[in-house]
Design an enzyme around this catalytic site. Structure first.
Site, PDB file in Angstrom:
ATOM      1  N   LYS A 196     -38.562   9.232  36.756  1.00 20.01           N
ATOM      2  CA  LYS A 196     -39.358  10.048  35.816  1.00 20.01           C
ATOM      3  C   LYS A 196     -39.454  11.434  36.432  1.00 20.01           C
ATOM      4  O   LYS A 196     -40.264  11.683  37.319  1.00 20.01           O
ATOM      5  CB  LYS A 196     -40.749   9.415  35.669  1.00 20.01           C
ATOM      6  CG  LYS A 196     -41.416   9.618  34.311  1.00 20.01           C
ATOM      7  CD  LYS A 196     -41.693  11.048  33.945  1.00 20.01           C
ATOM      8  CE  LYS A 196     -42.925  11.613  34.616  1.00 20.01           C
ATOM      9  NZ  LYS A 196     -43.036  13.070  34.436  1.00 20.01           N
ATOM     10  N   GLU A 271     -46.208  10.555  48.597  1.00 20.83           N
ATOM     11  CA  GLU A 271     -45.987  11.762  49.410  1.00 20.83           C
ATOM     12  C   GLU A 271     -46.760  12.863  48.704  1.00 20.83           C
ATOM     13  O   GLU A 271     -46.398  13.279  47.603  1.00 20.83           O
ATOM     14  CB  GLU A 271     -44.494  12.052  49.493  1.00 20.83           C
ATOM     15  CG  GLU A 271     -44.145  12.973  50.629  1.00 20.83           C
ATOM     16  CD  GLU A 271     -44.101  14.416  50.203  1.00 20.83           C
ATOM     17  OE1 GLU A 271     -45.142  15.102  50.346  1.00 20.83           O
ATOM     18  OE2 GLU A 271     -43.055  14.861  49.716  1.00 20.83           O
ATOM     19  N   CYS A 305     -45.094  21.100  49.681  1.00 26.42           N
ATOM     20  CA  CYS A 305     -46.180  20.274  50.207  1.00 26.42           C
ATOM     21  C   CYS A 305     -46.486  20.633  51.653  1.00 26.42           C
ATOM     22  O   CYS A 305     -47.584  20.417  52.135  1.00 26.42           O
ATOM     23  CB  CYS A 305     -45.843  18.802  50.048  1.00 26.42           C
ATOM     24  SG  CYS A 305     -44.158  18.434  50.504  1.00 26.42           S
ATOM     25  N   GLU A 406     -55.542  22.698  48.575  1.00 23.34           N
ATOM     26  CA  GLU A 406     -54.134  23.070  48.424  1.00 23.34           C
ATOM     27  C   GLU A 406     -53.988  24.028  47.238  1.00 23.34           C
ATOM     28  O   GLU A 406     -54.423  23.722  46.135  1.00 23.34           O
ATOM     29  CB  GLU A 406     -53.296  21.817  48.182  1.00 23.34           C
ATOM     30  CG  GLU A 406     -51.825  22.139  48.024  1.00 23.34           C
ATOM     31  CD  GLU A 406     -50.946  20.894  47.916  1.00 23.34           C
ATOM     32  OE1 GLU A 406     -51.221  20.045  47.057  1.00 23.34           O
ATOM     33  OE2 GLU A 406     -49.980  20.792  48.694  1.00 23.34           O
TER      34      GLU A 406
HETATM   35  P1  NAI Z   1     -48.757  16.084  39.289  1.00 24.10           P
HETATM   36  O1  NAI Z   1     -49.188  15.226  40.413  1.00 24.10           O
HETATM   37  O2  NAI Z   1     -49.509  16.015  37.997  1.00 24.10           O
HETATM   38  O3  NAI Z   1     -47.219  15.802  38.920  1.00 24.10           O
HETATM   39  C1  NAI Z   1     -46.253  15.201  39.757  1.00 24.10           C
HETATM   40  C2  NAI Z   1     -45.491  14.124  38.975  1.00 24.10           C
HETATM   41  O4  NAI Z   1     -46.398  13.087  38.595  1.00 24.10           O
HETATM   42  C3  NAI Z   1     -44.869  14.617  37.665  1.00 24.10           C
HETATM   43  O5  NAI Z   1     -43.649  13.938  37.434  1.00 24.10           O
HETATM   44  C4  NAI Z   1     -45.885  14.171  36.630  1.00 24.10           C
HETATM   45  O6  NAI Z   1     -45.349  14.001  35.345  1.00 24.10           O
HETATM   46  C5  NAI Z   1     -46.355  12.848  37.199  1.00 24.10           C
HETATM   47  N1  NAI Z   1     -47.674  12.406  36.745  1.00 24.10           N
HETATM   48  C6  NAI Z   1     -48.727  13.171  36.335  1.00 24.10           C
HETATM   49  N2  NAI Z   1     -49.755  12.393  35.964  1.00 24.10           N
HETATM   50  C7  NAI Z   1     -49.367  11.111  36.137  1.00 24.10           C
HETATM   51  C8  NAI Z   1     -50.006   9.834  35.936  1.00 24.10           C
HETATM   52  N3  NAI Z   1     -51.241   9.758  35.470  1.00 24.10           N
HETATM   53  N4  NAI Z   1     -49.315   8.724  36.239  1.00 24.10           N
HETATM   54  C9  NAI Z   1     -48.063   8.790  36.733  1.00 24.10           C
HETATM   55  N5  NAI Z   1     -47.420   9.954  36.925  1.00 24.10           N
HETATM   56  C10 NAI Z   1     -48.045  11.108  36.643  1.00 24.10           C
HETATM   57  O7  NAI Z   1     -48.753  17.582  39.808  1.00 24.10           O
HETATM   58  P2  NAI Z   1     -48.817  18.938  38.941  1.00 24.10           P
HETATM   59  O8  NAI Z   1     -49.877  18.850  37.900  1.00 24.10           O
HETATM   60  O9  NAI Z   1     -47.458  19.264  38.503  1.00 24.10           O
HETATM   61  O10 NAI Z   1     -49.300  19.954  40.063  1.00 24.10           O
HETATM   62  C11 NAI Z   1     -50.669  20.031  40.417  1.00 24.10           C
HETATM   63  C12 NAI Z   1     -50.843  20.182  41.893  1.00 24.10           C
HETATM   64  O11 NAI Z   1     -50.316  19.052  42.561  1.00 24.10           O
HETATM   65  C13 NAI Z   1     -50.117  21.341  42.519  1.00 24.10           C
HETATM   66  O12 NAI Z   1     -50.825  22.524  42.390  1.00 24.10           O
HETATM   67  C14 NAI Z   1     -50.010  20.882  43.945  1.00 24.10           C
HETATM   68  O13 NAI Z   1     -51.211  21.149  44.622  1.00 24.10           O
HETATM   69  C15 NAI Z   1     -49.822  19.387  43.829  1.00 24.10           C
HETATM   70  N6  NAI Z   1     -48.403  19.025  43.909  1.00 24.10           N
HETATM   71  C16 NAI Z   1     -47.917  18.588  45.095  1.00 24.10           C
HETATM   72  C17 NAI Z   1     -46.577  18.307  45.227  1.00 24.10           C
HETATM   73  C18 NAI Z   1     -46.003  17.845  46.523  1.00 24.10           C
HETATM   74  O14 NAI Z   1     -44.849  18.103  46.789  1.00 24.10           O
HETATM   75  N7  NAI Z   1     -46.730  17.128  47.332  1.00 24.10           N
HETATM   76  C19 NAI Z   1     -45.633  18.493  44.128  1.00 24.10           C
HETATM   77  C20 NAI Z   1     -46.242  18.900  42.887  1.00 24.10           C
HETATM   78  C21 NAI Z   1     -47.581  19.165  42.824  1.00 24.10           C
END
Ligand code: NAI
Ligand code: MG
Length: 505
Positions: A196, A271, A305, A406
């Site tokens: 996904k 992660e 990250c 973050e």
């Molecule tokens: P997110 O955690 O919402 O998205 C990451 C992935 O999870 C995407 O594929 C999204 O569609 C999926 N996702 C979202 N809600 C979900 C749910 N309820 N169940 C299963 N999958 C779900 O992150 P977002 O909103 O894009 O970014 C928000 C913050 O998250 C960023 O500002 C950053 O702080 C953090 N982040 C950290 C990352 C890392 O590499 N550790 C990568 C992306 C975001």
């Protein structure tokens, strides 16, 4: 023809073709629209304009993909007919195809995420290919053990088996690479996959599915269901026939995943984010440290990250380091990732991310911080895109929101310190523990600190190195499990202990 701004690099003909096609789900080796018929739009963050419409998967589509993966795992050739060497060959062939189509994948990720094409071409795509190559070597090397048990007459051995159907949920900051980090070890271990991709950056995942098809993987081994996190992502997590979820993203979503996996107790690896401390000691090679600390936070626009977003500088060199970094930050060339004259940084990924970052900048100023470089959204030619100036804050205390949370954008908090023990305690005073780093020429200090920092990765006189062979993951709320290296094989296998009564007692 797909219309692009005139200042953009010419699109590779294969990218033109891909963008003008439909973008369907990839399930059981077939390209099919979402059953609801719905699509969603992915944008070019450099301009905010439409890039492509992509099939929007929901629970029904996820169920189809899970059924396909289940069947491929339980009854298909992947696990039941192919030898380990044959699985290796397929993964290696996939790496070849990624290399052959490097330009295409690099342009797709640059358009979809906004980052410079030279970055995707020289970093994201080759690292992805390398990742598949590293794990292509593993299928023939996943071994169990013979265990010297003390039970009389008993012979005991272990085998490592694939877990089964893996739902892999990845973010938008390194679209292809984050997918590769999960897919490669999952495949090497013999699992079947539903990927996904993030709703902001679904394109390279769909192109990758084409490469799976060309490489000749059996149908159902690899499936892609683009869609929204709270719908398609959540459906994968809740599905009773998904045996394992591998997730990279935010802590909030990780908590939800842990909660909603409680009913099935499926395997979970996470992660997550960080607020990684980067410490510059007065005895460091300062020129090196200044460049290193600048790119530790601004690399990938802070959308990493492991961004070195908490900068602690020993007081006697604080002004020199901050001035050196501010000087560099002001000179960073920021522009559209596909600009002919390549920029060093692109936009941030979305309006939502821009709003979050600017909200943190405002909170920093309201709390008494001072931006000595940056601090603004960029206007002029860049006003339609999501561009933020590389920003350095001083007058910050550890308790402020921008020093604790973050930001995931090009914003660093620089704070002086006097006492090395004190800075260690401050560095560790975080709910996160993904990465940490420091700059010094004192070997004893280096070893002492490397041992004392609470982080899954520690960088000394460098920042940001990762390698397919070296484990990566977080302490504390930065995650569960380690990706990469042989640790990721553990993450995607179950261990079975087998006993035989040899009848010798
Ligand atoms: P997110 O955690 O919402 O998205 C990451 C992935 O999870 C995407 O594929 C999204 O569609 C999926 N996702 C979202 N809600 C979900 C749910 N309820 N169940 C299963 N999958 C779900 O992150 P977002 O909103 O894009 O970014 C928000 C913050 O998250 C960023 O500002 C950053 O702080 C953090 N982040 C950290 C990352 C890392 O590499 N550790 C990568 C992306 C975001
Ligand atoms: Mg996009």
């Amino acid at each position: 023809m797909v219309a692009m701004p005139s200042e953009y690099l010419a699109l590779d003909p294969e990218v033109e073709r891909f963008l003008s096609n439909e973008h369907n789900l990839y399930i059981n080796g077939e390209w099919i629209p979402a059953q609801s018929g719905k699509t969603f739009t992915t944008l070019d963050p450099s301009t905010g304009s439409h890039l492509a419409d992509v099939a929007e998967g929901d629970q029904v589509d996820v169920d189809c993909a899970v059924t396909a993966a289940r069947k491929a795992f339980d009854a298909g050739p992947w696990r039941n007919k192919l030898t380990a060497a044959e699985r290796s060959k397929l993964i290696w062939r996939l790496a070849d195809l990624i290399e052959e189509r490097a330009e295409v994948l690099a342009q797709l990720d640059s358009l979809d995420n906004g980052k410079p094409f030279t970055t995707t071409r020289d970093v994201d795509v080759p690292y992805s290919a390398e990742h598949f190559r590293y794990y292509a070597g593993w299928p023939t090397k996943i071994e169990g053990a013979t265990v010297p048990v003390s039970a009389p007459g008993m012979f005991n051995y272990t085998v490592r088996e694939p877990i089964g159907v893996c739902g892999l949920i990845v973010p938008w900051n390194y679209p292809l690479l984050m997918a590769a980090w999960k897919i490669a070890p999952a495949l090497a271990a013999g699992n079947c996959i539903i990927l996904k991709p993030a709703e902001q950056t679904p394109l390279s995942a769909l192109y990758l599915a084409q490469l799976f098809e060309e490489a000749g993987f059996p149908p159902g081994v690899f499936n892609v269901v683009p869609g929204f996190g709270e719908i398609a992502g959540a459906a994968l997590v809740e599905h009773p026939c998904v045996d394992k979820v591998g997730f990279t993203g935010s802590v909030e979503v990780a908590r939800q995943i842990v909660r909603s996996s409680a009913d099935t107790l499926k395997r979970i690896s996470l992660e997550l984010g960080g607020k990684s401390p980067n410490i510059v000691f007065a005895d460091a090679d300062l020129d090196n440290a200044i460049v290193g600390a600048t790119w530790a936070v601004f690399g990938n626009n802070g959308q990493s990250c492991t961004a070195g977003s908490r900068l602690y500088v020993e007081r006697p060199v604080f002004d020199r380091v901050v001035e050196g970094m501010a000087d560099q930050a002001r000179k960073i060339d920021v522009g559209p990732g596909m600009r002919i004259n390549q920029p060093q940084l692109g936009p941030v990924v979305s309006q939502e991310q821009l709003d979050r970052i600017m909200g943190y900048v405002r909170s920093g100023i309201n709390d008494g911080g001072t931006a000595v470089a940056g601090g603004q959204r960029m206007g002029g030619d860049l006003s339609a895109g999501y561009f933020v100036e590389p920003t350095i804050f001083v007058d910050i205390s550890d308790e402020m929101r921008i020093a604790k949370e973050e930001i995931f954008g090009p914003v660093v908090c620089a704070m002086p310190f006097d006492d090395p023990n004190d800075v260690l305690e401050r560095a560790n005073r975080s709910e996160y523990g993904l990465a940490a780093g420091f700059w010094t020429q004192d070997l004893q200090k280096a070893h002492r600190l490397a041992g004392a920092l609470q982080a899954g990765t520690v960088w000394i006189n460098t920042w940001g190195c990762t390698d397919a062979a070296s484990p990566f993951g977080g302490y504390k709320q930065s995650g569960h499990g380690r990706e990469m290296g042989k640790e990721a094989i553990d993450l995607y296998t179950e261990v079975k202990s087998i006993w035989i009564d040899t009848g010798t007692r």
